[in-house]
Design an enzyme around this catalytic site. Structure first.
Site, mmCIF file in Angstrom:
data_model
loop_
_atom_site.group_PDB
_atom_site.id
_atom_site.type_symbol
_atom_site.label_atom_id
_atom_site.label_comp_id
_atom_site.label_asym_id
_atom_site.label_seq_id
_atom_site.Cartn_x
_atom_site.Cartn_y
_atom_site.Cartn_z
ATOM 1 N N ASP A 193 3.901 -16.031 4.068
ATOM 2 C CA ASP A 193 4.862 -17.091 4.744
ATOM 3 C C ASP A 193 6.239 -16.498 4.871
ATOM 4 O O ASP A 193 6.870 -16.715 5.803
ATOM 5 C CB ASP A 193 4.756 -18.265 3.620
ATOM 6 C CG ASP A 193 3.711 -19.004 3.690
ATOM 7 O OD1 ASP A 193 3.088 -19.095 5.003
ATOM 8 O OD2 ASP A 193 3.615 -20.044 3.138
ATOM 9 N N ARG B 20 -11.844 -6.282 1.346
ATOM 10 C CA ARG B 20 -10.486 -5.751 1.760
ATOM 11 C C ARG B 20 -10.439 -5.758 3.322
ATOM 12 O O ARG B 20 -9.242 -5.228 3.844
ATOM 13 C CB ARG B 20 -10.542 -4.007 1.336
ATOM 14 C CG ARG B 20 -10.220 -3.737 -0.214
ATOM 15 C CD ARG B 20 -10.132 -2.502 -0.439
ATOM 16 N NE ARG B 20 -10.508 -2.140 -1.648
ATOM 17 C CZ ARG B 20 -9.947 -2.259 -2.940
ATOM 18 N NH1 ARG B 20 -8.568 -2.497 -2.578
ATOM 19 N NH2 ARG B 20 -10.086 -1.777 -4.069
ATOM 20 N N ASN C 62 3.633 -1.736 2.892
ATOM 21 C CA ASN C 62 2.235 -1.769 2.311
ATOM 22 C C ASN C 62 2.023 -2.611 1.112
ATOM 23 O O ASN C 62 2.565 -2.444 0.010
ATOM 24 C CB ASN C 62 1.813 -0.323 1.791
ATOM 25 C CG ASN C 62 0.335 -0.179 1.202
ATOM 26 O OD1 ASN C 62 -0.226 -1.077 0.883
ATOM 27 N ND2 ASN C 62 -0.115 1.128 1.009
ATOM 28 N N ALA D 203 -3.050 -4.954 -2.856
ATOM 29 C CA ALA D 203 -3.915 -5.894 -2.930
ATOM 30 C C ALA D 203 -3.368 -7.261 -2.374
ATOM 31 O O ALA D 203 -4.104 -8.071 -1.991
ATOM 32 C CB ALA D 203 -4.554 -6.048 -4.335
ATOM 33 N N ARG E 275 -14.218 0.312 3.636
ATOM 34 C CA ARG E 275 -14.315 0.012 2.033
ATOM 35 C C ARG E 275 -14.998 -1.207 1.711
ATOM 36 O O ARG E 275 -15.718 -1.922 2.497
ATOM 37 C CB ARG E 275 -12.952 -0.125 1.470
ATOM 38 C CG ARG E 275 -12.064 1.500 1.708
ATOM 39 C CD ARG E 275 -10.769 1.555 0.865
ATOM 40 N NE ARG E 275 -11.142 1.487 -0.400
ATOM 41 C CZ ARG E 275 -9.903 1.275 -1.379
ATOM 42 N NH1 ARG E 275 -8.735 1.214 -0.936
ATOM 43 N NH2 ARG E 275 -10.105 1.107 -2.502
ATOM 44 N N TYR F 275 -6.606 7.398 -2.687
ATOM 45 C CA TYR F 275 -5.298 7.294 -2.297
ATOM 46 C C TYR F 275 -4.317 8.596 -2.142
ATOM 47 O O TYR F 275 -3.284 8.679 -1.650
ATOM 48 C CB TYR F 275 -4.522 6.466 -3.096
ATOM 49 C CG TYR F 275 -5.403 4.994 -3.314
ATOM 50 C CD1 TYR F 275 -5.249 4.107 -2.121
ATOM 51 C CD2 TYR F 275 -5.833 4.390 -4.434
ATOM 52 C CE1 TYR F 275 -5.648 2.875 -1.926
ATOM 53 C CE2 TYR F 275 -6.231 3.188 -4.153
ATOM 54 C CZ TYR F 275 -6.188 2.398 -3.265
ATOM 55 O OH TYR F 275 -6.871 1.077 -3.268
ATOM 56 N N GLU G 166 2.399 -2.949 9.271
ATOM 57 C CA GLU G 166 1.572 -3.172 8.221
ATOM 58 C C GLU G 166 0.869 -1.639 7.989
ATOM 59 O O GLU G 166 0.481 -1.145 8.829
ATOM 60 C CB GLU G 166 0.389 -4.122 8.262
ATOM 61 C CG GLU G 166 -0.521 -4.128 6.960
ATOM 62 C CD GLU G 166 -1.875 -5.286 7.297
ATOM 63 O OE1 GLU G 166 -1.642 -5.951 8.375
ATOM 64 O OE2 GLU G 166 -2.624 -5.138 6.542
ATOM 65 N N HIS H 260 -1.473 0.949 5.244
ATOM 66 C CA HIS H 260 -2.676 1.288 4.073
ATOM 67 C C HIS H 260 -2.820 2.505 4.057
ATOM 68 O O HIS H 260 -3.336 3.302 5.196
ATOM 69 C CB HIS H 260 -3.685 0.329 4.393
ATOM 70 C CG HIS H 260 -3.547 -1.134 4.276
ATOM 71 N ND1 HIS H 260 -2.997 -1.613 3.128
ATOM 72 C CD2 HIS H 260 -3.389 -1.864 5.294
ATOM 73 C CE1 HIS H 260 -2.803 -3.117 3.567
ATOM 74 N NE2 HIS H 260 -2.890 -3.098 4.878
ATOM 75 N N ARG I 187 -3.436 7.603 -9.398
ATOM 76 C CA ARG I 187 -4.575 6.236 -9.065
ATOM 77 C C ARG I 187 -5.560 6.685 -8.008
ATOM 78 O O ARG I 187 -5.185 6.697 -7.063
ATOM 79 C CB ARG I 187 -3.513 5.082 -8.633
ATOM 80 C CG ARG I 187 -4.377 4.118 -8.160
ATOM 81 C CD ARG I 187 -3.703 2.792 -7.398
ATOM 82 N NE ARG I 187 -4.595 1.751 -6.980
ATOM 83 C CZ ARG I 187 -4.196 0.819 -6.225
ATOM 84 N NH1 ARG I 187 -2.987 1.058 -5.243
ATOM 85 N NH2 ARG I 187 -4.880 -0.177 -5.808
ATOM 86 N N PRO J 29 1.778 -4.099 -5.240
ATOM 87 C CA PRO J 29 1.057 -3.828 -6.871
ATOM 88 C C PRO J 29 0.521 -2.335 -6.743
ATOM 89 O O PRO J 29 -0.309 -2.294 -5.837
ATOM 90 C CB PRO J 29 0.493 -5.142 -6.967
ATOM 91 C CG PRO J 29 1.172 -6.166 -6.015
ATOM 92 C CD PRO J 29 1.579 -5.431 -4.953
ATOM 93 N N ASN J 30 0.668 -1.736 -7.782
ATOM 94 C CA ASN J 30 -0.111 -0.530 -7.984
ATOM 95 C C ASN J 30 0.415 0.708 -7.311
ATOM 96 O O ASN J 30 -0.240 1.761 -7.446
ATOM 97 C CB ASN J 30 -1.586 -0.812 -8.204
ATOM 98 C CG ASN J 30 -2.033 -1.741 -8.982
ATOM 99 O OD1 ASN J 30 -1.504 -1.697 -10.345
ATOM 100 N ND2 ASN J 30 -2.733 -2.846 -8.710
HETATM 101 C C1 DQA Z 1 -3.972 -0.321 0.119
HETATM 102 C C2 DQA Z 1 -5.380 -0.959 0.187
HETATM 103 C C3 DQA Z 1 -5.587 -2.355 -0.737
HETATM 104 O O1 DQA Z 1 -6.900 -2.879 -0.596
HETATM 105 C C4 DQA Z 1 -5.360 -1.933 -2.275
HETATM 106 O O2 DQA Z 1 -5.512 -3.040 -3.013
HETATM 107 C C5 DQA Z 1 -4.064 -0.931 -2.622
HETATM 108 C C6 DQA Z 1 -3.815 0.060 -1.501
HETATM 109 C C7 DQA Z 1 -3.931 1.116 0.720
HETATM 110 O O3 DQA Z 1 -2.770 1.765 0.615
HETATM 111 O O4 DQA Z 1 -4.841 1.640 1.217
HETATM 112 O O5 DQA Z 1 -3.311 -1.281 -3.546
HETATM 113 O O6 DQA Z 1 -3.073 -1.101 0.441
#
Ligand code: DQA
Length: 144
Positions: free
Chosen positions: A87, A111, A74, A77, A107, A23, A98, A100, A18, A10-11
């Protein structure tokens, strides 16, 4: 040809505009292009998918993982509370990295918790878009 799944939650479609102070200014299509170029040079195919919905990510993983050698994800959230995604990833028997963009340990407290960290091969946090390329590196040279 080896295939890697590149997943963003998401996002992350809004990267570039953003919260650029957190980011950065690189857009998701730009990140994907960087990963694809590096992968192509190494003979790896990248199947990329972004969704703002946990179920969308799960549907994609279920449909594609059997033909893939691993996953770079990634989860946005969903990292912090996405138990259905966890799962799904726990069930696929593939290496998962993973990623980020931001350094989660610098942060908010909430998180710091990742519900997928313990089922991932490794985790890269805080290196911006370069994190995706370093994750890919693992699939190019898994032995080093
Ligand atoms: C994120 C960190 C997450 O906490 C956040 O909700 C994101 C981006 C990162 O790439 O730093 O959407 O995964």
């Amino acid at each position: 040809m080896k295939t890697i799944l590149l997943l963003n939650g998401p996002n992350l479609n809004l990267l570039g505009s953003r919260q650029p102070e957190i980011y950065g200014r690189t857009t998701l299509p730009e990140i994907i292009a960087l990963v694809e170029a590096k992968a192509k040079a190494a003979g790896i195919e990248v199947k990329s998918f972004q969704s703002n919905h946990e179920g969308g990510l799960i549907d994609f993983i279920q449909a594609e993982y059997q033909n893939a050698a691993g996953v770079i994800i990634n989860p946005g959230a969903l990292t912090h509370y996405g138990y259905a995604l966890r799962d799904c990833l726990a069930g696929i028997d593939r290496p998962i990295i993973e990623v980020h963009l931001s350094n989660l340990d610098k942060r908010e407290e909430w998180r710091r918790k990742s519900v997928i960290a313990d089922i991932c091969t490794g985790r890269i946090s805080g290196l911006g878009p370069q994190g995706y390329l370093l994750a890919l590196e693992h699939f190019i040279k898994p032995g080093i």
